[in-house]
Design a protein around this motif. Structure first.
Motif, PDB file in Angstrom:
ATOM      1  N   LEU A   1      -5.498   6.991   4.139  1.00  0.00           N
ATOM      2  CA  LEU A   1      -4.917   5.982   5.023  1.00  0.00           C
ATOM      3  C   LEU A   1      -5.805   4.743   5.106  1.00  0.00           C
ATOM      4  CD1 LEU A   1      -3.607   8.312   7.862  1.00  0.00           C
ATOM      5  CD2 LEU A   1      -2.193   6.824   6.436  1.00  0.00           C
ATOM      6  N   ILE A   2      -7.105   4.956   5.231  1.00  0.00           N
ATOM      7  CA  ILE A   2      -8.027   3.820   5.292  1.00  0.00           C
ATOM      8  C   ILE A   2      -7.983   3.034   3.983  1.00  0.00           C
ATOM      9  CG2 ILE A   2     -10.439   3.120   5.523  1.00  0.00           C
ATOM     10  CD1 ILE A   2     -10.841   5.618   7.281  1.00  0.00           C
ATOM     11  N   SER A   3      -7.909   3.736   2.873  1.00  0.00           N
ATOM     12  CA  SER A   3      -7.853   3.046   1.577  1.00  0.00           C
ATOM     13  C   SER A   3      -6.574   2.217   1.450  1.00  0.00           C
ATOM     14  CB  SER A   3      -7.936   4.058   0.429  1.00  0.00           C
ATOM     15  OG  SER A   3      -6.741   4.813   0.306  1.00  0.00           O
ATOM     16  N   ALA A   4      -5.505   2.662   2.101  1.00  0.00           N
ATOM     17  CA  ALA A   4      -4.247   1.915   2.067  1.00  0.00           C
ATOM     18  C   ALA A   4      -4.294   0.686   2.963  1.00  0.00           C
ATOM     19  CB  ALA A   4      -3.092   2.818   2.496  1.00  0.00           C
ATOM     20  N   LEU A   5      -5.075   0.753   4.009  1.00  0.00           N
ATOM     21  CA  LEU A   5      -5.120  -0.333   4.992  1.00  0.00           C
ATOM     22  C   LEU A   5      -6.190  -1.375   4.704  1.00  0.00           C
ATOM     23  CD1 LEU A   5      -4.802   1.995   8.117  1.00  0.00           C
ATOM     24  CD2 LEU A   5      -3.042   0.380   7.329  1.00  0.00           C
ATOM     25  N   VAL A   6      -7.125  -1.056   3.824  1.00  0.00           N
ATOM     26  CA  VAL A   6      -8.326  -1.883   3.678  1.00  0.00           C
ATOM     27  C   VAL A   6      -8.024  -3.277   3.125  1.00  0.00           C
ATOM     28  CG1 VAL A   6      -8.966  -1.136   1.338  1.00  0.00           C
ATOM     29  CG2 VAL A   6     -10.745  -1.753   2.983  1.00  0.00           C
ATOM     30  N   HIS A   7      -6.907  -3.451   2.402  1.00  0.00           N
ATOM     31  CA  HIS A   7      -6.590  -4.798   1.886  1.00  0.00           C
ATOM     32  C   HIS A   7      -5.520  -5.487   2.722  1.00  0.00           C
ATOM     33  CE1 HIS A   7      -3.377  -2.461  -0.036  1.00  0.00           C
ATOM     34  NE2 HIS A   7      -2.744  -3.597  -0.327  1.00  0.00           N
TER      35      HIS A   7
ATOM     36  N   GLN B   1     -17.923   5.349  -1.082  1.00  0.00           N
ATOM     37  CA  GLN B   1     -17.789   4.871  -2.449  1.00  0.00           C
ATOM     38  C   GLN B   1     -16.327   4.662  -2.814  1.00  0.00           C
ATOM     39  OE1 GLN B   1     -19.912   8.018  -4.477  1.00  0.00           O
ATOM     40  NE2 GLN B   1     -21.775   6.767  -4.718  1.00  0.00           N
ATOM     41  N   TYR B   2     -15.493   5.598  -2.414  1.00  0.00           N
ATOM     42  CA  TYR B   2     -14.061   5.501  -2.726  1.00  0.00           C
ATOM     43  C   TYR B   2     -13.431   4.299  -2.024  1.00  0.00           C
ATOM     44  CZ  TYR B   2      -9.111   6.627  -2.999  1.00  0.00           C
ATOM     45  OH  TYR B   2      -7.764   6.555  -3.215  1.00  0.00           O
ATOM     46  N   LEU B   3     -13.742   4.122  -0.753  1.00  0.00           N
ATOM     47  CA  LEU B   3     -13.158   3.014  -0.003  1.00  0.00           C
ATOM     48  C   LEU B   3     -13.634   1.666  -0.528  1.00  0.00           C
ATOM     49  CD1 LEU B   3     -13.345   4.503   3.611  1.00  0.00           C
ATOM     50  CD2 LEU B   3     -11.360   4.379   2.103  1.00  0.00           C
ATOM     51  N   ASN B   4     -14.895   1.571  -0.882  1.00  0.00           N
ATOM     52  CA  ASN B   4     -15.415   0.334  -1.490  1.00  0.00           C
ATOM     53  C   ASN B   4     -14.730   0.055  -2.825  1.00  0.00           C
ATOM     54  OD1 ASN B   4     -17.411  -0.860   0.247  1.00  0.00           O
ATOM     55  ND2 ASN B   4     -18.733   0.890  -0.160  1.00  0.00           N
ATOM     56  N   PHE B   5     -14.515   1.103  -3.605  1.00  0.00           N
ATOM     57  CA  PHE B   5     -13.860   0.975  -4.908  1.00  0.00           C
ATOM     58  C   PHE B   5     -12.439   0.417  -4.752  1.00  0.00           C
ATOM     59  CE2 PHE B   5     -11.071   3.318  -8.002  1.00  0.00           C
ATOM     60  CZ  PHE B   5     -11.389   2.565  -9.118  1.00  0.00           C
ATOM     61  N   ILE B   6     -11.666   0.974  -3.825  1.00  0.00           N
ATOM     62  CA  ILE B   6     -10.292   0.515  -3.605  1.00  0.00           C
ATOM     63  C   ILE B   6     -10.285  -0.928  -3.099  1.00  0.00           C
ATOM     64  CG2 ILE B   6      -8.187   0.882  -2.288  1.00  0.00           C
ATOM     65  CD1 ILE B   6      -8.669   2.962  -4.472  1.00  0.00           C
ATOM     66  N   ALA B   7     -11.157  -1.235  -2.155  1.00  0.00           N
ATOM     67  CA  ALA B   7     -11.228  -2.589  -1.614  1.00  0.00           C
ATOM     68  C   ALA B   7     -11.591  -3.595  -2.699  1.00  0.00           C
ATOM     69  CB  ALA B   7     -12.234  -2.649  -0.473  1.00  0.00           C
ATOM     70  N   ASP B   8     -12.494  -3.217  -3.594  1.00  0.00           N
ATOM     71  CA  ASP B   8     -12.906  -4.114  -4.667  1.00  0.00           C
ATOM     72  C   ASP B   8     -11.761  -4.354  -5.657  1.00  0.00           C
ATOM     73  OD1 ASP B   8     -15.401  -4.323  -3.545  1.00  0.00           O
ATOM     74  OD2 ASP B   8     -16.348  -2.858  -4.896  1.00  0.00           O
TER      75      ASP B   8
ATOM     76  N   ALA C   1       0.863  -1.186   0.000  1.00  0.00           N
ATOM     77  CA  ALA C   1       0.000   0.000   0.000  1.00  0.00           C
ATOM     78  C   ALA C   1       0.895   1.230   0.000  1.00  0.00           C
ATOM     79  CB  ALA C   1      -0.918   0.016   1.214  1.00  0.00           C
ATOM     80  N   TYR C   2       0.526   2.216  -0.782  1.00  0.00           N
ATOM     81  CA  TYR C   2       1.337   3.430  -0.944  1.00  0.00           C
ATOM     82  C   TYR C   2       0.472   4.667  -0.795  1.00  0.00           C
ATOM     83  CZ  TYR C   2       3.617   7.177  -3.678  1.00  0.00           C
ATOM     84  OH  TYR C   2       4.138   8.372  -4.104  1.00  0.00           O
ATOM     85  N   ILE C   3       0.961   5.599   0.005  1.00  0.00           N
ATOM     86  CA  ILE C   3       0.304   6.909   0.113  1.00  0.00           C
ATOM     87  C   ILE C   3       1.348   7.978  -0.149  1.00  0.00           C
ATOM     88  CG2 ILE C   3      -0.973   8.514   1.557  1.00  0.00           C
ATOM     89  CD1 ILE C   3      -2.056   6.247   3.117  1.00  0.00           C
ATOM     90  N   PRO C   4       1.194   8.766  -1.225  1.00  0.00           N
ATOM     91  CA  PRO C   4       2.135   9.851  -1.503  1.00  0.00           C
ATOM     92  C   PRO C   4       1.953  11.001  -0.528  1.00  0.00           C
ATOM     93  CG  PRO C   4       0.330   9.900  -3.063  1.00  0.00           C
ATOM     94  CD  PRO C   4       0.139   8.661  -2.239  1.00  0.00           C
ATOM     95  N   ASP C   5       2.833  11.989  -0.623  1.00  0.00           N
ATOM     96  CA  ASP C   5       2.753  13.107   0.310  1.00  0.00           C
ATOM     97  C   ASP C   5       1.524  13.974   0.069  1.00  0.00           C
ATOM     98  OD1 ASP C   5       3.695  13.966  -2.115  1.00  0.00           O
ATOM     99  OD2 ASP C   5       5.208  15.321  -1.308  1.00  0.00           O
ATOM    100  N   ASN C   6       0.977  13.923  -1.140  1.00  0.00           N
ATOM    101  CA  ASN C   6      -0.235  14.684  -1.451  1.00  0.00           C
ATOM    102  C   ASN C   6      -1.166  13.803  -2.286  1.00  0.00           C
ATOM    103  OD1 ASN C   6      -2.035  16.821  -1.630  1.00  0.00           O
ATOM    104  ND2 ASN C   6      -1.014  17.727  -3.399  1.00  0.00           N
ATOM    105  N   PRO C   7      -1.867  12.874  -1.631  1.00  0.00           N
ATOM    106  CA  PRO C   7      -2.663  11.891  -2.381  1.00  0.00           C
ATOM    107  C   PRO C   7      -3.815  12.526  -3.151  1.00  0.00           C
ATOM    108  CG  PRO C   7      -3.151  11.771  -0.026  1.00  0.00           C
ATOM    109  CD  PRO C   7      -1.979  12.682  -0.176  1.00  0.00           C
ATOM    110  N   ASP C   8      -4.001  12.057  -4.387  1.00  0.00           N
ATOM    111  CA  ASP C   8      -5.118  12.491  -5.226  1.00  0.00           C
ATOM    112  C   ASP C   8      -6.251  11.476  -5.097  1.00  0.00           C
ATOM    113  OD1 ASP C   8      -3.906  14.796  -6.292  1.00  0.00           O
ATOM    114  OD2 ASP C   8      -2.808  13.602  -7.757  1.00  0.00           O
TER     115      ASP C   8
END
Length: 237
Positions: free
Chosen positions: A144-150, A94-101, A78-85
């Motif tokens: 951060l949550i999107s990085a941790l969800v998987h 919706q975003y978190l479900n999308f990343i997890a899927d 999982a990667y989070i840049p200094d200024n995540p887009d």
């Protein structure tokens, strides 16, 4: 978990951003990567996660070469840049479900993890709102949550504490320790040397693209502060 051998990255115009850099992050390590602005931290991190190509050296994640097995490496990282887009038109959920899927997380496990991390970062009530309405700190929490969800094996973060309030920073430190206690590893850059000294068991200091310090935090710091060590090695070099 992460092995970098003789990494060299040169940009157009001949600027060498990273010069023959090597380091190792083992399972259970929290590795702090520090240096002045422009020292080569972000270039190194982007090379690790496949955002940037590099002309010399090798990078392996969990024993797999990032160029030869890019999909596997990305699946466990999982990667989070200094200024995540983030996708601003989506709501947080919706975003978190999308990343997890994308990562193929099973539905019940996905729901459990999103619920757990949203509660811990205190953004549950905002998950139904568009990300475009989020403050910088809220966006950082969603990232951060999107990085941790998987449940990644390797967490790569570029200045992860920027924009977080004190309670969220404490929560992130707890989660980082928990991930490493399960056998994962963390490689992150930071300018907050006090945080790095307390949180990390390994540290690397980079100057003008070259590694000048790499080792165990306790052995390097001893009776000094990390700030003192950093100033000494960067000024002397």
């Amino acid at each position: 978990m992460l092995t970098i051998r003789h990494l060299t990255k040169t940009y157009k115009g001949g600027k060498r951003a990273v010069d023959d850099l090597s380091l190792t992050v083992k399972n259970g390590d929290i590795y702090g990567f520090i240096g002045h602005n422009g020292a080569g931290k972000s270039t190194t991190i982007k090379s690790v996660v496949g955002v940037l190509d590099f002309e010399k050296g090798t990078i392996e994640i969990d024993g797999h070469d990032v160029k030869r097995a890019p999909l596997y490496c990305k699946q466990i990282t999982a990667y989070i840049p200094d200024n995540p887009d983030l996708y601003e038109h989506l709501t947080g959920i919706q975003y978190l479900n999308f990343i997890a899927d994308i990562f193929g997380v099973e539905v019940r496990e996905k729901e459990r993890r999103i619920r757990e991390y949203a509660e811990r970062f205190e953004i549950t009530d905002a998950l139904g709102d568009p990300i475009g309405s989020y403050s910088h700190g809220m966006r950082q929490k969603a990232a951060l949550i999107s990085a941790l969800v998987h449940d990644p094996k390797l967490l790569v973060l570029d200045e992860p504490f920027v924009g977080l309030d004190p309670k969220a920073s404490l929560t992130l430190k707890e989660i980082m320790r928990e991930l490493c206690s399960r056998g994962g590893a963390i490689f992150f850059s930071t300018h907050v040397l006090e945080v790095a000294q307390k949180l990390c068991n390994k540290v690397g200091i980079i100057r003008q693209g070259r590694m000048v310090v790499d080792g165990d935090m306790d052995q390097l710091v001893r009776d000094n502060s990390l700030e003192e060590v950093f100033m000494e090695v960067t000024e002397n070099e």
